[in-house]
Design an enzyme around this catalytic site. Structure first.
Site, PDB file in Angstrom:
ATOM      1  N   ARG A 156       0.880  -1.188   0.000  1.00 33.72           N
ATOM      2  CA  ARG A 156       0.000   0.000   0.000  1.00 33.72           C
ATOM      3  C   ARG A 156       0.906   1.223   0.000  1.00 33.72           C
ATOM      4  O   ARG A 156       1.672   1.440   0.943  1.00 33.72           O
ATOM      5  CB  ARG A 156      -0.912   0.011   1.226  1.00 33.72           C
ATOM      6  CG  ARG A 156      -1.647   1.325   1.389  1.00 33.72           C
ATOM      7  CD  ARG A 156      -2.792   1.262   2.355  1.00 33.72           C
ATOM      8  NE  ARG A 156      -3.878   0.455   1.823  1.00 33.72           N
ATOM      9  CZ  ARG A 156      -5.098   0.398   2.370  1.00 33.72           C
ATOM     10  NH1 ARG A 156      -5.378   1.096   3.450  1.00 33.72           N
ATOM     11  NH2 ARG A 156      -6.033  -0.348   1.824  1.00 33.72           N
ATOM     12  N   HIS A 174      -7.620   0.783  -6.553  1.00 34.53           N
ATOM     13  CA  HIS A 174      -7.757  -0.197  -5.452  1.00 34.53           C
ATOM     14  C   HIS A 174      -8.412  -1.463  -6.031  1.00 34.53           C
ATOM     15  O   HIS A 174      -9.552  -1.799  -5.732  1.00 34.53           O
ATOM     16  CB  HIS A 174      -8.625   0.423  -4.361  1.00 34.53           C
ATOM     17  CG  HIS A 174      -8.506  -0.244  -3.023  1.00 34.53           C
ATOM     18  ND1 HIS A 174      -7.645  -1.289  -2.765  1.00 34.53           N
ATOM     19  CD2 HIS A 174      -9.143   0.010  -1.837  1.00 34.53           C
ATOM     20  CE1 HIS A 174      -7.768  -1.647  -1.495  1.00 34.53           C
ATOM     21  NE2 HIS A 174      -8.666  -0.883  -0.915  1.00 34.53           N
ATOM     22  N   GLN A 178     -10.120  -4.264  -3.845  1.00 30.99           N
ATOM     23  CA  GLN A 178     -11.412  -3.859  -3.295  1.00 30.99           C
ATOM     24  C   GLN A 178     -12.540  -4.122  -4.287  1.00 30.99           C
ATOM     25  O   GLN A 178     -13.587  -4.677  -3.933  1.00 30.99           O
ATOM     26  CB  GLN A 178     -11.369  -2.356  -2.949  1.00 30.99           C
ATOM     27  CG  GLN A 178     -12.670  -1.838  -2.379  1.00 30.99           C
ATOM     28  CD  GLN A 178     -12.977  -2.451  -1.023  1.00 30.99           C
ATOM     29  OE1 GLN A 178     -12.149  -2.405  -0.133  1.00 30.99           O
ATOM     30  NE2 GLN A 178     -14.154  -3.048  -0.882  1.00 30.99           N
ATOM     31  N   CYS A 192     -16.410   0.779   0.733  1.00 30.33           N
ATOM     32  CA  CYS A 192     -15.234  -0.071   0.992  1.00 30.33           C
ATOM     33  C   CYS A 192     -14.794  -0.033   2.447  1.00 30.33           C
ATOM     34  O   CYS A 192     -14.076  -0.925   2.895  1.00 30.33           O
ATOM     35  CB  CYS A 192     -14.084   0.324   0.081  1.00 30.33           C
ATOM     36  SG  CYS A 192     -13.407   1.957   0.431  1.00 30.33           S
ATOM     37  N   ARG A 243     -13.148  -9.405   1.003  1.00 32.46           N
ATOM     38  CA  ARG A 243     -11.731  -9.084   0.764  1.00 32.46           C
ATOM     39  C   ARG A 243     -10.881 -10.325   1.061  1.00 32.46           C
ATOM     40  O   ARG A 243      -9.956 -10.654   0.322  1.00 32.46           O
ATOM     41  CB  ARG A 243     -11.276  -7.920   1.668  1.00 32.46           C
ATOM     42  CG  ARG A 243     -11.913  -6.581   1.368  1.00 32.46           C
ATOM     43  CD  ARG A 243     -11.438  -5.991   0.060  1.00 32.46           C
ATOM     44  NE  ARG A 243     -10.002  -5.819   0.015  1.00 32.46           N
ATOM     45  CZ  ARG A 243      -9.340  -4.777   0.536  1.00 32.46           C
ATOM     46  NH1 ARG A 243      -9.993  -3.797   1.109  1.00 32.46           N
ATOM     47  NH2 ARG A 243      -8.016  -4.684   0.428  1.00 32.46           N
TER      48      ARG A 243
HETATM   49  N1   CP Z   1     -11.168  -0.903   2.275  1.00 31.11           N
HETATM   50  C1   CP Z   1      -9.895  -0.944   2.704  1.00 31.11           C
HETATM   51  O1   CP Z   1      -8.966  -1.095   1.935  1.00 31.11           O
HETATM   52  O2   CP Z   1      -9.747  -0.810   4.051  1.00 31.11           O
HETATM   53  P1   CP Z   1      -8.389  -0.608   4.857  1.00 31.11           P
HETATM   54  O3   CP Z   1      -7.897   0.800   4.556  1.00 31.11           O
HETATM   55  O4   CP Z   1      -8.779  -0.761   6.285  1.00 31.11           O
HETATM   56  O5   CP Z   1      -7.386  -1.614   4.402  1.00 31.11           O
HETATM   57  N1  NVA Z   2     -10.441   6.105  -0.958  1.00 31.53           N
HETATM   58  C1  NVA Z   2      -9.948   5.677   0.331  1.00 31.53           C
HETATM   59  C2  NVA Z   2     -10.021   4.196   0.415  1.00 31.53           C
HETATM   60  C3  NVA Z   2      -9.584   3.634   1.740  1.00 31.53           C
HETATM   61  C4  NVA Z   2      -9.654   2.138   1.769  1.00 31.53           C
HETATM   62  C5  NVA Z   2      -8.536   6.177   0.549  1.00 31.53           C
HETATM   63  O1  NVA Z   2      -7.750   6.140  -0.404  1.00 31.53           O
HETATM   64  O2  NVA Z   2      -8.210   6.615   1.649  1.00 31.53           O
END
Ligand code: CP
Ligand code: NVA
Length: 310
Positions: free
Chosen positions: A108, A135, A138, A265, A293
């Site tokens: 990430r 993402h 997701q 999400c 997930r």
């Molecule tokens: N939806 C998602 O990716 O959640 P996290 O940021 O908790 O990993």
């Molecule tokens: N759009 C959000 C998704 C988090 C899972 C972000 O990037 O923070």
């Protein structure tokens, strides 16, 4: 994998054809059914996944970790801040070193260019665990969840309300691949940027932009939103002010189809992009979505390791 062949990365949905993603989803359905039956096949025995987090995470972190363990694999959890990355070691050098130790990397990281740099230098598969661009894990979980509740996603009408962010871009990619109609409803200031507009153009008839929330949600089978302030966004106050008309509340949700479902999400900012009434309501499937997930990422892990059937 042969010495010189490219690893099976999982970086963006539009890198794949329909059949490859369909196979991953079908495998996820099988793996989920096995788990519900108490079976945890040792598909990833002797595999070690390194997970690098430059940003916070609850779902991605826990679901990848648990997913590997349930399939008899192992994980190493790393924070970018604790690695030499934080002292300017390049992503390429990091990737080359890690490729000598571990079997796959899930990362990430905000910069999508950084993800690509890491993947290009890595001789083991790299999985996108969210960048500010996309993402993909997701949206694979979202498609799996849609199909569990409503059958084949082909031809579905999906409305996205709010910020045109990373999760939306993966939906734009999915729209063309899975042949759905995705309607994007966002204010001009936080609507699709140039790069997303280019992908919307590629999606053609599968993606529409409608500015008015009531019109955009009309006829929707699935209503999706996400935080108005993604990781890395700095202008929170301005965003909340401008995005308020795009909040998914009960009167707006009532304009979707009667049997429409609601997804987010997570993490949600209750009272901003969605009200408690909607996210805790009967149409909401957000916790099934979070659960999936785990199952879909197990199938993605199988894909990157070349396991296509079980
Ligand atoms: N939806 C998602 O990716 O959640 P996290 O940021 O908790 O990993
Ligand atoms: N759009 C959000 C998704 C988090 C899972 C972000 O990037 O923070």
């Amino acid at each position: 994998m042969g010495k010189n062949s490219k690893p099976n990365h999982f970086l963006d949905l539009n890198d794949f054809d329909f059949q490859t993603l369909r196979n991953i989803l079908d495998l996820a359905i099988k793996i989920k059914a096995l788990l519900k039956n108490g079976e945890r096949p040792a598909l990833l025995k002797n595999k070690i996944l390194a997970m690098i987090f430059e940003q916070s995470s609850t779902r991605t972190r826990v679901s990848f970790d648990v997913g590997m363990r349930q399939l008899a694999g192992e994980t190493i959890m790393l924070s970018g801040a604790d690695m030499q990355l934080s002292r300017e070691e390049t992503l390429a050098d990091t990737a080359k070193v890690m490729s000598r130790y571990i079997d796959a990397i899930m990362i990430r990281i905000l910069s999508h260019d950084d993800l690509i740099e890491l993947a290009s230098a890595s001789s083991v598969p790299v999985i996108n665990g969210l960048t500010s661009r996309s993402h993909p894990c997701q949206v694979m979980a979202d498609i799996m969840t849609y199909e569990e509740h409503k059958g084949s996603i082909k031809g579905a009408k999906i409305t996205w309300l709010g910020d045109a962010n990373n999760v939306l871009l993966s939906w734009v990619h999915a729209a063309k691949i899975f042949d759905v109609t995705l309607t994007i409803c966002a204010p001009e200031q936080y609507g699709p940027n140039q790069s997303m507009l280019a992908d919307i153009a590629i999606a053609g008839k599968n993606v529409k932009i409608i500015a008015d929330p009531s019109l955009a949600i009309n006829g929707a089978d699935l209503v999706v939103t996400d935080t108005w302030v993604s990781m890395g966004d700095k202008d929170a106050d301005e965003r909340i002010k401008i995005l308020t008309p795009f909040r998914v509340d009960a009167p707006l949700m009532a304009k979707a189809n009667k049997d429409a479902i609601f997804m987010h999400c997570l993490p949600a900012h209750r009272g901003d992009e969605v009200t408690d009434e909607v996210i805790d309501g009967k149409q909401s499937v957000v916790f099934d979505e979070a659960e999936n997930r785990l199952h879909v990422q197990k199938a993605i892990l199988c894909y990157v390791f070349g396991i296509t059937n079980i």
